[in-house]
Design an enzyme around this catalytic site. Sequence first.
Site, PDB file in Angstrom:
ATOM      1  N   GLU A  65       0.837  -1.203   0.000  1.00 52.93           N
ATOM      2  CA  GLU A  65       0.000   0.000   0.000  1.00 52.93           C
ATOM      3  C   GLU A  65       0.873   1.254   0.000  1.00 52.93           C
ATOM      4  O   GLU A  65       0.579   2.232  -0.694  1.00 52.93           O
ATOM      5  CB  GLU A  65      -0.940   0.007   1.209  1.00 52.93           C
ATOM      6  CG  GLU A  65      -1.862   1.198   1.268  1.00 52.93           C
ATOM      7  CD  GLU A  65      -2.799   1.313   0.082  1.00 52.93           C
ATOM      8  OE1 GLU A  65      -2.962   2.445  -0.440  1.00 52.93           O
ATOM      9  OE2 GLU A  65      -3.370   0.286  -0.338  1.00 52.93           O
ATOM     10  N   GLU A  72       1.983   6.613  -6.942  1.00 51.23           N
ATOM     11  CA  GLU A  72       1.001   7.650  -7.282  1.00 51.23           C
ATOM     12  C   GLU A  72       1.618   9.041  -7.177  1.00 51.23           C
ATOM     13  O   GLU A  72       1.400   9.894  -8.036  1.00 51.23           O
ATOM     14  CB  GLU A  72      -0.220   7.554  -6.376  1.00 51.23           C
ATOM     15  CG  GLU A  72      -1.105   6.376  -6.686  1.00 51.23           C
ATOM     16  CD  GLU A  72      -2.315   6.284  -5.768  1.00 51.23           C
ATOM     17  OE1 GLU A  72      -2.414   7.076  -4.805  1.00 51.23           O
ATOM     18  OE2 GLU A  72      -3.167   5.423  -6.032  1.00 51.23           O
TER      19      GLU A  72
END
Length: 117
Positions: A65, A72
């Site tokens: 994660e 991102e």
Amino acid sequence: MKASRFFKSFKFAVQGIGFALKREQNMRLHILAALIVLAAGVWTGLSKSEWLIVLLVIGGMLALEMMNSAIERVVDLASPAIHPLAKEAKDIAAGAVLVFAAASAIIGLLIFIPKWL
């Protein structure tokens, strides 16, 4: 490597975990899920090998994660405007998290369900 640089790297890593916890809703969701699984493991009385698997899966999920969040951010920095390749990169990273989350859920079911039946 100097000792001061070595210890600074830990400081930066802890800061990175802090950024993820403060700024990423999905990270907080994964932490909540991990706490629930850990409580269930204590309540269920998992074996040592089962604990090893559960801890590896939890650690892998949290790490993945955080990697997704890092990807991102890098993509957003490199391509502030919407670009099809930027979208693909972000979607692929998110897909990797989803694949691992699904595998983690299946592993959890395989460990816990037989103990609860």
